[in-house]
Structures are given as C-alpha cells and as structure tokens.
Design a protein around this motif. Sequence first.
Motif, PDB file in Angstrom:
ATOM      1  N   THR A 193      50.326  37.410  64.637  1.00  0.00           N
ATOM      2  CA  THR A 193      50.902  38.441  63.772  1.00  0.00           C
ATOM      3  C   THR A 193      49.867  38.985  62.787  1.00  0.00           C
ATOM      4  OG1 THR A 193      51.746  36.696  62.308  1.00  0.00           O
ATOM      5  CG2 THR A 193      53.237  37.538  63.977  1.00  0.00           C
ATOM      6  N   LEU A 194      48.980  38.125  62.297  1.00  0.00           N
ATOM      7  CA  LEU A 194      47.916  38.603  61.416  1.00  0.00           C
ATOM      8  C   LEU A 194      46.992  39.555  62.158  1.00  0.00           C
ATOM      9  CD1 LEU A 194      47.047  35.293  59.523  1.00  0.00           C
ATOM     10  CD2 LEU A 194      48.118  37.337  58.550  1.00  0.00           C
ATOM     11  N   GLY A 195      46.688  39.205  63.409  1.00  0.00           N
ATOM     12  CA  GLY A 195      45.831  40.069  64.208  1.00  0.00           C
ATOM     13  C   GLY A 195      46.470  41.413  64.493  1.00  0.00           C
ATOM     14  N   VAL A 196      47.797  41.431  64.750  1.00  0.00           N
ATOM     15  CA  VAL A 196      48.495  42.688  65.025  1.00  0.00           C
ATOM     16  C   VAL A 196      48.485  43.595  63.805  1.00  0.00           C
ATOM     17  CG1 VAL A 196      50.718  43.709  65.612  1.00  0.00           C
ATOM     18  CG2 VAL A 196      49.941  41.668  66.820  1.00  0.00           C
ATOM     19  N   HIS A 197      48.708  43.023  62.641  1.00  0.00           N
ATOM     20  CA  HIS A 197      48.707  43.832  61.418  1.00  0.00           C
ATOM     21  C   HIS A 197      47.390  44.587  61.247  1.00  0.00           C
ATOM     22  CE1 HIS A 197      52.506  43.134  59.483  1.00  0.00           C
ATOM     23  NE2 HIS A 197      52.404  41.825  59.623  1.00  0.00           N
ATOM     24  N   GLU A 198      46.304  44.010  61.712  1.00  0.00           N
ATOM     25  CA  GLU A 198      44.982  44.617  61.533  1.00  0.00           C
ATOM     26  C   GLU A 198      44.486  45.312  62.797  1.00  0.00           C
ATOM     27  OE1 GLU A 198      42.503  41.458  60.195  1.00  0.00           O
ATOM     28  OE2 GLU A 198      43.637  41.125  58.336  1.00  0.00           O
ATOM     29  N   ALA A 199      45.333  45.454  63.800  1.00  0.00           N
ATOM     30  CA  ALA A 199      44.920  46.065  65.072  1.00  0.00           C
ATOM     31  C   ALA A 199      44.614  47.546  64.888  1.00  0.00           C
ATOM     32  CB  ALA A 199      46.011  45.886  66.118  1.00  0.00           C
ATOM     33  N   VAL A 200      43.674  48.047  65.692  1.00  0.00           N
ATOM     34  CA  VAL A 200      43.314  49.464  65.689  1.00  0.00           C
ATOM     35  C   VAL A 200      43.179  49.933  67.132  1.00  0.00           C
ATOM     36  CG1 VAL A 200      42.141  49.421  63.461  1.00  0.00           C
ATOM     37  CG2 VAL A 200      40.859  48.899  65.541  1.00  0.00           C
ATOM     38  N   ASP A 201      43.304  51.255  67.334  1.00  0.00           N
ATOM     39  CA  ASP A 201      43.081  51.797  68.672  1.00  0.00           C
ATOM     40  C   ASP A 201      41.645  52.300  68.789  1.00  0.00           C
ATOM     41  OD1 ASP A 201      42.937  54.256  67.422  1.00  0.00           O
ATOM     42  OD2 ASP A 201      44.728  55.092  68.360  1.00  0.00           O
ATOM     43  N   ALA A 202      41.316  52.892  69.948  1.00  0.00           N
ATOM     44  CA  ALA A 202      39.928  53.311  70.202  1.00  0.00           C
ATOM     45  C   ALA A 202      39.453  54.369  69.218  1.00  0.00           C
ATOM     46  CB  ALA A 202      39.813  53.832  71.632  1.00  0.00           C
ATOM     47  N   ALA A 203      40.394  55.155  68.679  1.00  0.00           N
ATOM     48  CA  ALA A 203      40.018  56.207  67.733  1.00  0.00           C
ATOM     49  C   ALA A 203      40.004  55.719  66.286  1.00  0.00           C
ATOM     50  CB  ALA A 203      40.973  57.389  67.863  1.00  0.00           C
ATOM     51  N   GLY A 204      40.310  54.452  66.092  1.00  0.00           N
ATOM     52  CA  GLY A 204      40.319  53.891  64.742  1.00  0.00           C
ATOM     53  C   GLY A 204      41.654  53.948  64.036  1.00  0.00           C
ATOM     54  N   ALA A 205      42.684  54.440  64.726  1.00  0.00           N
ATOM     55  CA  ALA A 205      44.018  54.494  64.106  1.00  0.00           C
ATOM     56  C   ALA A 205      44.561  53.082  63.921  1.00  0.00           C
ATOM     57  CB  ALA A 205      44.960  55.314  64.969  1.00  0.00           C
ATOM     58  N   GLU A 206      45.206  52.842  62.793  1.00  0.00           N
ATOM     59  CA  GLU A 206      45.717  51.514  62.484  1.00  0.00           C
ATOM     60  C   GLU A 206      47.100  51.298  63.088  1.00  0.00           C
ATOM     61  OE1 GLU A 206      45.575  51.283  58.245  1.00  0.00           O
ATOM     62  OE2 GLU A 206      43.391  51.008  58.189  1.00  0.00           O
ATOM     63  N   TRP A 207      47.452  50.027  63.205  1.00  0.00           N
ATOM     64  CA  TRP A 207      48.737  49.641  63.780  1.00  0.00           C
ATOM     65  C   TRP A 207      49.902  50.294  63.044  1.00  0.00           C
ATOM     66  CZ3 TRP A 207      50.936  47.600  67.886  1.00  0.00           C
ATOM     67  CH2 TRP A 207      52.231  47.101  67.781  1.00  0.00           C
ATOM     68  N   GLY A 208      49.797  50.425  61.743  1.00  0.00           N
ATOM     69  CA  GLY A 208      50.877  51.009  60.959  1.00  0.00           C
ATOM     70  C   GLY A 208      51.200  52.432  61.357  1.00  0.00           C
ATOM     71  N   SER A 209      50.213  53.169  61.879  1.00  0.00           N
ATOM     72  CA  SER A 209      50.467  54.551  62.299  1.00  0.00           C
ATOM     73  C   SER A 209      51.413  54.583  63.498  1.00  0.00           C
ATOM     74  CB  SER A 209      49.155  55.246  62.648  1.00  0.00           C
ATOM     75  OG  SER A 209      48.542  54.647  63.792  1.00  0.00           O
ATOM     76  N   TYR A 210      51.313  53.581  64.351  1.00  0.00           N
ATOM     77  CA  TYR A 210      52.239  53.503  65.498  1.00  0.00           C
ATOM     78  C   TYR A 210      53.668  53.282  65.021  1.00  0.00           C
ATOM     79  CZ  TYR A 210      54.878  51.178  69.215  1.00  0.00           C
ATOM     80  OH  TYR A 210      55.862  50.805  70.096  1.00  0.00           O
ATOM     81  N   ILE A 211      53.850  52.394  64.087  1.00  0.00           N
ATOM     82  CA  ILE A 211      55.195  52.128  63.560  1.00  0.00           C
ATOM     83  C   ILE A 211      55.779  53.400  62.957  1.00  0.00           C
ATOM     84  CG2 ILE A 211      56.509  50.803  61.861  1.00  0.00           C
ATOM     85  CD1 ILE A 211      55.544  49.150  64.235  1.00  0.00           C
ATOM     86  N   LEU A 212      54.989  54.139  62.198  1.00  0.00           N
ATOM     87  CA  LEU A 212      55.472  55.378  61.590  1.00  0.00           C
ATOM     88  C   LEU A 212      55.811  56.416  62.661  1.00  0.00           C
ATOM     89  CD1 LEU A 212      53.018  55.736  58.556  1.00  0.00           C
ATOM     90  CD2 LEU A 212      55.446  55.120  58.487  1.00  0.00           C
ATOM     91  N   ASP A 213      54.957  56.527  63.693  1.00  0.00           N
ATOM     92  CA  ASP A 213      55.231  57.490  64.766  1.00  0.00           C
ATOM     93  C   ASP A 213      56.535  57.165  65.489  1.00  0.00           C
ATOM     94  OD1 ASP A 213      52.982  58.958  64.258  1.00  0.00           O
ATOM     95  OD2 ASP A 213      51.765  58.034  65.839  1.00  0.00           O
ATOM     96  N   ALA A 214      56.787  55.896  65.725  1.00  0.00           N
ATOM     97  CA  ALA A 214      58.017  55.491  66.411  1.00  0.00           C
ATOM     98  C   ALA A 214      59.245  55.809  65.562  1.00  0.00           C
ATOM     99  CB  ALA A 214      57.969  54.000  66.742  1.00  0.00           C
ATOM    100  N   GLN A 215      59.136  55.596  64.249  1.00  0.00           N
ATOM    101  CA  GLN A 215      60.251  55.900  63.356  1.00  0.00           C
ATOM    102  C   GLN A 215      60.520  57.411  63.290  1.00  0.00           C
ATOM    103  OE1 GLN A 215      58.618  53.957  59.900  1.00  0.00           O
ATOM    104  NE2 GLN A 215      59.881  52.127  60.173  1.00  0.00           N
ATOM    105  N   VAL A 216      59.457  58.204  63.237  1.00  0.00           N
ATOM    106  CA  VAL A 216      59.613  59.658  63.193  1.00  0.00           C
ATOM    107  C   VAL A 216      60.246  60.171  64.482  1.00  0.00           C
ATOM    108  CG1 VAL A 216      58.355  61.848  63.159  1.00  0.00           C
ATOM    109  CG2 VAL A 216      57.753  60.038  61.542  1.00  0.00           C
ATOM    110  N   ALA A 217      59.789  59.638  65.632  1.00  0.00           N
ATOM    111  CA  ALA A 217      60.356  60.063  66.917  1.00  0.00           C
ATOM    112  C   ALA A 217      61.844  59.773  66.977  1.00  0.00           C
ATOM    113  CB  ALA A 217      59.630  59.357  68.062  1.00  0.00           C
ATOM    114  N   TYR A 218      62.245  58.644  66.437  1.00  0.00           N
ATOM    115  CA  TYR A 218      63.672  58.291  66.431  1.00  0.00           C
ATOM    116  C   TYR A 218      64.462  59.252  65.555  1.00  0.00           C
ATOM    117  CZ  TYR A 218      67.974  55.682  65.697  1.00  0.00           C
ATOM    118  OH  TYR A 218      69.296  55.319  65.615  1.00  0.00           O
ATOM    119  N   ARG A 219      63.950  59.521  64.347  1.00  0.00           N
ATOM    120  CA  ARG A 219      64.684  60.406  63.416  1.00  0.00           C
ATOM    121  C   ARG A 219      64.787  61.820  63.977  1.00  0.00           C
ATOM    122  NH1 ARG A 219      61.365  57.532  59.507  1.00  0.00           N
ATOM    123  NH2 ARG A 219      62.650  56.060  58.336  1.00  0.00           N
TER     124      ARG A 219
END
Length: 514
Positions: free
Chosen positions: A353-379
């Motif tokens: 879980t610590l590793g996931v919190h600090e995960a990044v994609d190839a472009a440097g986007a952080e894990w938190g951006s994925y969570i926000l994108d998923a929430q926006v898509a739902y809304r």
Amino acid sequence: MPSSTSLPSSWQYDVPTSGSTRLPPDAGYAKALTNQGYSFEAAVADLVDNAIDAEADAIVVHFLRADARIVSLLVLDNGRGMDDAGLDRAMTVGRRRDYGGHALGMYGTGLKAASLSHARSLTVISRTRRSRAAGRKLTAEGIEDGFRCDTVEPAFAQQQIDVYDGLIEWQGTIVRWDRVRAFETVAPGQSEQFLSKAISRLETHLGLYLHRFLSRGLKLDIAVWDVATGEETDHISVDALDPFGYKLPGRAGYPKKFSASVEGVGQVGLEAHIWPPRSNLAGFRQIGAVHDRQGFYFYRNDRLVQAGGWSNLRSPEGHLALARVAVDLPDEVNDVFSLTVKKDGVEVTPAFTLGVHEAVDAAGAEWGSYILDAQVAYREGTSRSNIERPSVIEPGKGLDPKVKRAVREELPLKNGEEPIRVDWVALPEGQFFQLDRENHIILLNRDFREDFNDGRRGGANDAPVTKALLYLLLQDCFGLGRWEKRRADRIEYWNNILFAAVQAQRERRNRIDY
C-alpha cells in the motif's frame, strides 16, 4: 517491548533446539480438511485449475441426475493424466508436490480439501498415453481410519474412461464427487431450480476467474446428464467474463500503467482502468455488486485470485465504482503477497500500500491523479441523460447463455418475475407456437425442431436465433393482468405467419435436397 537498539548483544534471533520429534497428523485432521470454507464454485474451480496444470485444453463439469435427484458431480479433462504412482501422490493427504513456475496449484491440498469440503467421497480415475486406466477413492471415513485410500477396480476405471471417450481419447482424468452434501438436501421436486442457480453461479465464477484462459481458447463446458436415460439434458459453454472487457474507456487515455516500488519485491505494475459509466456489459454488471468489484484484481500466472477490493489502501466508495486495477503478482515467492489456500484472495503487507501511494506512470503522473479521474468519470456519467429502454422479463431455460447474457447487457430486467422458458412440445397441427402464460413458457412445435437444427435433433439450448426472436416478440405477453383481445389477435396472426414461414422453409429445403 524494548526497541531494536536496546537489545542486548547476547540476544538470539533464532530459538535454539536440542532435538526433534515427528508428529504425524491425528485422524481427526479429516474434520479440519473437510471444513476449509470453500464455496461450491471455488471448490470446482480448484479442480479446473488442476486440469489446466495437466495441460488440458477441454474440460467438462458434469452434473449427474437420477430419478429427479442430483447424485454426483464430475470434472473431466483431456490433460496428460496420471499413472498409479501419480494417483498415489495426488491423493496423499498433506503431501505437497513440486509445482512448475507457471502452475496454478500452490499448496498441494486443493484436490482433497476442496472436494471433501463438499463431498464425502472423492474418486480420481485417470490414464496416460503409456498406462492403463487406474483410480483411487478417498473418503472422510477413510482418512479417519488411518488415512486409508482405496484402489478403484481396474475394470470400473476403464469403463468410466470409455463412457467419456469423446473427451478422454488417449489420456485424461475424471474427478468424481459422490455423496455431495448440498445435493442430498435437495428434494426431488426442487432439483431443477437448484441446478439452474448452481450452474449460473458456477458459470459466472469460472468465466471470471479463468477469463484469460478462456479468451485464449480453453474449452470449458457445464453439462447435466441423466444417468437413467443416458441423455444430456443441458449443456452450456463457459464464456470469458473479462472484468476489463469494455469497448471504450470511461476516460480518455486509459488504461494507464503505473509502477509501484514495493520493498522486498521491487517494481510492481498497476494497470489502471476506468469503466464507462452505466455499462451493462457482463464483465461489469454480472460479476457481483459493482460497489464490491472496484479496486484491485490480482492475477497469479494469469489466473484471477482476487476480484476487487482495495486491500487496505482505502475504503470502497460509490464514486470509485468505475475504478479497477489489474495486478500480476510477482513470480518469486515473497513476504509481501500471500495467497489464500482457496485462491480467492490476497493478503498484502503495508509495503504494498505504501508503494501504491507513491506509484507513478511513464509520464510522471501520480497515483492520486487516477483516483481523481475515476471519480470525475463517475460523476459525469451520472449527470448524463440516457434513453430509457423498456424492462423485460429475464430469459430462462432453453435460451442459449450467450443470448441471455446479451439480454441482460442490453435491457433492464423486471423484478419479481419468473424467467421465460422455451420448450419444444407436441402442438396441434397448424400451430408453430403457444404460450403457457401461467408458467412463463413459450411452447414450440417439436415437429419443426429439425428444421431449425440442420436436420439434427438439437440440444436444450438449440435454435438460438429462432428462440431469441420469439423471446423478443413475446416477452411482453407474460406477467400481465387482463389479456386484451388486441394482444390475443396479434398472437394469432403471428402464429399463422410463422407457421407459413416454417412450411416454406421446409419446402425449400426439400427442393434443394432433391
């Protein structure tokens, strides 16, 4: 408790010993073995795993019926099989065999524990290309009697192989459950309903947890066989239920691959997906409550071992219903990921879980951006207006599972209504179909059955196009109160037109044959 820096220099991390004693398991171990908490679906899936490990490419789960009762369950495969020595090893309680790096088995207890959790008698019959048919039988009573395993009569073992020679030609295995506890509690008049629900749950479970194998061509069927008549009364093919099988993502740019640095393991890949809102696809709606299916999907050697849940990373929430993350577990044994014996969950340490919190994609986007994108898509999805499609009564027995799945994906189902069945029966001359509205059955004239099955007799789910069209035409004729004259007249002229059409089809075929 003292801190690590205050430990005395004489501290010993390993407790010293002065000898050892071998302690064989007590016969009471049988009770622990038969109480592992396997669900019926997970237990059968464990047997299918063994067949895949044996390099089978065709597997059949066979329910046996006799005198309106369900008597046994068999799992048949065309894998490499086992000789006498292999059967002895497979049936030894507590013996762990050596698994290959890509095997689905892990602990060596699945065959016995999964089977004896549901059946009082487990029989395994097998043959290889170089050995005759052989079998072993293990019962709960036998385990209590000094771990006794019985040898199956060779003639009976060969006879069982011969029964299934369409599947087991040169090599293969039959795993048989007798005295199945759930079957023994089903009254004769309830067996049809029990089988329908059991097969539906099993189809969903196997389709989900083995979806990668099914997508690559594994043939996995579920069948029902009447031992009195020797006829197959039901047969379905299990299709892949891909939890990531959407056509277009719910957010542009997805899926994205994140990388998590996990202490003790190294880099762990996280494939982050966002489902399209309001999807009715089977891989989204039909694998369980959507709220419970968000989160991590852990795979081990392409076999799904956990379907959803955030593994202590966060709590599930409605706004993350579209978020699913595929994680392929590392091949190497480690202390971070622990697979349950039943292969239905993964325990993780805080390192993950610590590793996931600090995960990044190839472009440097952080894990938190994925969570926000998923929430926006739902809304955004909940705010869009969709055309409402009419609710229909669920299709039932007699309709092919692919048709039933398509209906569930495309149309909302009415609650509290018995499914609509389709049966071939004897009908008066001049009628193509009748309605049994009280029992929710579309009755087809069996005189025309071969016309829709290329001259063959057909099976329980035959003539899928004809049945699907009739279902769509007639489903709104069930579950009504007053039977209107206009509706009755419509049924009459549909019947007359369809009867003329099937006669024309028969005449045309006869001219071509001539």
